[in-house]
Scaffold this motif. Structure first.
Motif, short mmCIF file in Angstrom:
data_model
loop_
_atom_site.label_atom_id
_atom_site.label_comp_id
_atom_site.label_asym_id
_atom_site.label_seq_id
_atom_site.Cartn_x
_atom_site.Cartn_y
_atom_site.Cartn_z
N ARG A 56 -4.40 4.33 -7.76
CA ARG A 56 -4.79 5.72 -8.03
C ARG A 56 -3.90 6.27 -9.14
NH1 ARG A 56 -3.64 11.21 -5.99
NH2 ARG A 56 -1.88 10.37 -4.79
N THR B 28 -5.08 13.48 2.27
CA THR B 28 -5.46 12.56 1.20
C THR B 28 -6.59 13.13 0.36
OG1 THR B 28 -4.77 10.62 2.47
CG2 THR B 28 -6.32 10.25 0.68
N ASP C 114 -0.11 5.15 -8.04
CA ASP C 114 0.15 4.75 -6.66
C ASP C 114 -0.81 3.64 -6.25
OD1 ASP C 114 2.03 6.73 -6.57
OD2 ASP C 114 1.08 7.88 -4.96
N THR C 115 -0.37 2.82 -5.32
CA THR C 115 -1.26 1.82 -4.74
C THR C 115 -1.99 2.44 -3.56
OG1 THR C 115 0.54 1.00 -3.34
CG2 THR C 115 0.18 -0.13 -5.44
N GLU C 116 -3.31 2.26 -3.51
CA GLU C 116 -4.11 2.73 -2.39
C GLU C 116 -4.13 1.70 -1.26
OE1 GLU C 116 -6.56 6.03 -2.60
OE2 GLU C 116 -4.41 6.02 -2.96
N SER C 117 -3.90 0.45 -1.61
CA SER C 117 -3.89 -0.66 -0.66
C SER C 117 -2.92 -1.69 -1.21
CB SER C 117 -5.30 -1.26 -0.53
OG SER C 117 -5.75 -1.72 -1.79
N ALA D 215 0.83 -1.21 0.00
CA ALA D 215 0.00 0.00 0.00
C ALA D 215 0.86 1.25 0.00
CB ALA D 215 -0.93 0.00 1.22
N HIS D 216 0.36 2.30 -0.65
CA HIS D 216 0.98 3.62 -0.68
C HIS D 216 2.37 3.59 -1.31
CE1 HIS D 216 -2.40 4.45 1.86
NE2 HIS D 216 -1.93 3.72 2.84
N GLN D 217 2.46 2.87 -2.40
CA GLN D 217 3.71 2.74 -3.14
C GLN D 217 3.52 3.30 -4.55
OE1 GLN D 217 5.11 -1.31 -3.36
NE2 GLN D 217 6.64 -0.86 -4.93
N THR D 218 4.49 4.10 -5.01
CA THR D 218 4.44 4.59 -6.39
C THR D 218 5.03 3.52 -7.29
OG1 THR D 218 4.65 6.91 -5.71
CG2 THR D 218 5.19 6.39 -8.00
N LYS E 110 -5.31 15.59 -2.10
CA LYS E 110 -4.68 14.96 -3.26
C LYS E 110 -5.73 14.51 -4.27
CE LYS E 110 -0.53 13.19 -0.94
NZ LYS E 110 0.22 11.97 -0.56
#
Length: 227
Positions: free
Chosen positions: A62, A180, A102-105, A39-42, A183
């Motif tokens: 996202r 968030t 990006d990953t949201e989860s 999660a939260h990775q570009t 964004k």
């Protein structure tokens, strides 16, 4: 992930699969791998090579653009069963701007090699048509996002976001930070915080440490309608 599982994900997520020849199916399968992201990775950015076509199995992505000042504007989100073409934007010659993903989860997906996918797409009209169909649908999402940023007032944009989250999560408590939200709707955290306090004063939401509780959904809808 075994080839059988990869095949299952592709069959379920790529409608054009049934219109590929046996040779094309075998070639694409050979050039597809399992990937997993936290999660939260570009996973894709302006300096990244063409990642490949992603078939999302679980989780959420996202897709957004970034201004020179560092302001993010969310274009759209993708979930289980969706195909991410912009992760392989190099196969679309008309895409000339930087797109971030990006990953949201936590996300699991099948990644199809760009060169292999592009090779089949050039020969198979069904796959080519599918890619352009998906691209057109996403373009509609992008235009909706731009319309909100350029032409809608801040209160409408925030109300649309909150209502979308309520409908998506099937709960009246939106567990998200003000940063968030900023964004997602292309604004500043301070502006979001001020507008949420206004919504709270109007009896639309209740702010707490766990998130934002929608206490009057009808008023939220009226904020969108401008009434």
């Amino acid at each position: 992930m075994h080839d059988k599982h990869i095949l299952e994900v592709i069959e379920n997520g790529l409608p054009a699969w049934k219109n590929l020849s046996k040779e094309e199916q075998a070639y694409l399968l050979q050039n597809s791998i399992e990937v997993g992201y936290k999660a939260h990775q570009t996973i894709h950015g302006d300096e990244e090579d063409c990642l490949g076509v992603l078939l999302v199995e679980t989780g959420e992505l996202r897709i957004y653009i970034l201004s020179e000042e560092g302001r993010e504007v969310t274009l759209y989100r993708l979930g289980a069963g969706d195909v991410c073409i912009l992760s392989a934007s190099c196969i679309l010659s008309s895409i000339s701007f930087d797109v971030f993903i990006d990953t949201e989860s936590n996300v699991t997906a099948v990644l199809m090699n760009t060169e292999a996918f592009s090779k089949i797409m050039r020969k198979n009209i069904y796959l080519e048509n599918y890619v352009y169909q998906v691209t057109t649908e996403r373009f509609s999402d992008v235009m909706w996002a731009m319309q909100q940023v350029l032409f809608m007032s801040m209160d409408k944009r925030l109300a649309i976001y909150l209502l979308d989250e309520v409908n998506r999560t099937k709960t009246l408590c939106v567990e998200v930070t003000h940063e968030t939200i900023a964004k997602y709707i292309g604004s500043a955290r301070e502006v979001v915080s001020r507008m949420l306090k206004y919504f709270e004063k109007e009896g639309i939401v209740e702010l707490n440490r766990g998130g934002i509780l929608i206490i009057n959904k009808e008023k939220l809808k009226k904020a969108i309608d401008g009434r």
